[in-house]
Write an enzyme that holds these catalytic residues in place. Sequence first.
Site, PDB file in Angstrom:
ATOM      1  N   GLY A  16       0.794  -1.227   0.000  1.00 55.04           N
ATOM      2  CA  GLY A  16       0.000   0.000   0.000  1.00 55.04           C
ATOM      3  C   GLY A  16       0.823   1.272   0.000  1.00 55.04           C
ATOM      4  N   SER A  17       2.045   1.208  -0.527  1.00 50.45           N
ATOM      5  CA  SER A  17       2.855   2.437  -0.515  1.00 50.45           C
ATOM      6  C   SER A  17       2.288   3.492  -1.469  1.00 50.45           C
ATOM      7  CB  SER A  17       4.323   2.139  -0.822  1.00 50.45           C
ATOM      8  OG  SER A  17       4.490   1.707  -2.149  1.00 50.45           O
ATOM      9  N   ASN A  18       1.692   3.065  -2.580  1.00 53.79           N
ATOM     10  CA  ASN A  18       1.035   4.050  -3.464  1.00 53.79           C
ATOM     11  C   ASN A  18      -0.205   4.640  -2.798  1.00 53.79           C
ATOM     12  OD1 ASN A  18       2.286   4.413  -6.234  1.00 53.79           O
ATOM     13  ND2 ASN A  18       2.345   2.182  -6.042  1.00 53.79           N
ATOM     14  N   ASN A 111      -5.456   2.923 -12.920  1.00 52.85           N
ATOM     15  CA  ASN A 111      -4.495   1.934 -12.415  1.00 52.85           C
ATOM     16  C   ASN A 111      -3.092   2.468 -12.622  1.00 52.85           C
ATOM     17  OD1 ASN A 111      -3.498  -0.659 -11.536  1.00 52.85           O
ATOM     18  ND2 ASN A 111      -3.035  -1.120 -13.689  1.00 52.85           N
ATOM     19  N   HIS A 113       0.703   0.965 -13.408  1.00 47.69           N
ATOM     20  CA  HIS A 113       1.404  -0.243 -13.850  1.00 47.69           C
ATOM     21  C   HIS A 113       2.900   0.059 -13.825  1.00 47.69           C
ATOM     22  CE1 HIS A 113       1.774  -4.080 -15.909  1.00 47.69           C
ATOM     23  NE2 HIS A 113       2.724  -3.519 -16.634  1.00 47.69           N
ATOM     24  N   ASP A 154      -4.566  -3.785 -18.742  1.00 49.40           N
ATOM     25  CA  ASP A 154      -3.553  -2.768 -19.064  1.00 49.40           C
ATOM     26  C   ASP A 154      -3.737  -2.114 -20.433  1.00 49.40           C
ATOM     27  OD1 ASP A 154      -2.326  -3.430 -16.597  1.00 49.40           O
ATOM     28  OD2 ASP A 154      -1.189  -5.026 -17.558  1.00 49.40           O
ATOM     29  N   GLU A 183       6.709   5.908  -8.970  1.00 50.31           N
ATOM     30  CA  GLU A 183       5.241   5.809  -8.890  1.00 50.31           C
ATOM     31  C   GLU A 183       4.674   6.749  -7.827  1.00 50.31           C
ATOM     32  OE1 GLU A 183       3.622   1.786  -8.643  1.00 50.31           O
ATOM     33  OE2 GLU A 183       5.445   1.013  -9.542  1.00 50.31           O
TER      34      GLU A 183
HETATM   35  C1  GAR Z   1       3.389  -1.217  -7.589  1.00 54.63           C
HETATM   36  O1  GAR Z   1       4.667  -1.274  -8.155  1.00 54.63           O
HETATM   37  C2  GAR Z   1       2.342  -1.253  -8.678  1.00 54.63           C
HETATM   38  O2  GAR Z   1       2.721  -0.587  -9.843  1.00 54.63           O
HETATM   39  C3  GAR Z   1       2.247  -2.730  -8.939  1.00 54.63           C
HETATM   40  O3  GAR Z   1       2.307  -3.306  -7.651  1.00 54.63           O
HETATM   41  C4  GAR Z   1       3.079  -2.474  -6.789  1.00 54.63           C
HETATM   42  C5  GAR Z   1       2.259  -2.195  -5.551  1.00 54.63           C
HETATM   43  O4  GAR Z   1       3.021  -1.560  -4.571  1.00 54.63           O
HETATM   44  N1  GAR Z   1       1.026  -3.039  -9.623  1.00 54.63           N
HETATM   45  C6  GAR Z   1       0.943  -3.981 -10.549  1.00 54.63           C
HETATM   46  O5  GAR Z   1       1.868  -4.707 -10.873  1.00 54.63           O
HETATM   47  C7  GAR Z   1      -0.431  -4.127 -11.183  1.00 54.63           C
HETATM   48  N2  GAR Z   1      -0.340  -4.695 -12.476  1.00 54.63           N
HETATM   49  P1  GAR Z   1       2.315  -0.862  -3.313  1.00 54.63           P
HETATM   50  O6  GAR Z   1       1.337  -1.855  -2.708  1.00 54.63           O
HETATM   51  O7  GAR Z   1       3.456  -0.573  -2.387  1.00 54.63           O
HETATM   52  O8  GAR Z   1       1.628   0.389  -3.794  1.00 54.63           O
END
Ligand code: GAR
Length: 200
Positions: A16-18, A111, A113, A154, A183
């Site tokens: 969940g860092s995003n 989303n 990616h 995607d 990101e």
């Molecule tokens: C992120 O790098 C995101 O782009 C990727 O998962 C990670 C989640 O990190 N998403 C995908 O690969 C979806 N196709 P987070 O939980 O720390 O935000």
Amino acid sequence: MTTNKTRIAIFCSGSGSNFQAIFHALKTRQLNAKIVLCLSNRSQCGAMEFAHQNGIDTAHLMEKQFSSFDAFSEAMVKCLKEKQIEMIVLAGYMRKVPDAVVTAFTDRIINIHPALLPKFGGKGMYGIYVHTAVLAAGETESGATVHLVNEEYDKGRILMQRRVPVLSDDTPESLAARVLACEHTLYPDALEKLLAEQQS
Ligand code: GAR
């Protein structure tokens, strides 16, 4: 112009860092939106923990809780409607969003990616698999893409991209860390732009 805050549901499966980056950006940039729901296929993960700590409602929904995929999809739509969700932000959600949800929220699901779409997207391309494929292809740059979500993996319209270099000694993990840091600024920037467009 004064408008009500756009009600966002964030979908997550992992750390969940995003989610955290967006949550903080909404506050510090004083954007006209608020996260009112964290929906996850995992009852316990960093994202759900962060939601609990910050007083954000959570929903744990996974297919195997239901008798059919249709029942699961309907429950997800119902949950989102009950919370009066206006926009869905996928932030590390490692499941395909049911078509019924995409239909109910056309052009209102985004989303992120971890690659430069249209390259390195599609079924099976998520998380570390993406970075492994980028390195195997000998790419000299990678990055992240924010895009609208439609019924195909995607494939929705690209809203914003940002690039990072691929270094000669990169591992999938080191590249993943560089892309993830990118990101954390890209996603809030793209969301801010989209909100400005929608609210103008
Ligand atoms: C992120 O790098 C995101 O782009 C990727 O998962 C990670 C989640 O990190 N998403 C995908 O690969 C979806 N196709 P987070 O939980 O720390 O935000």
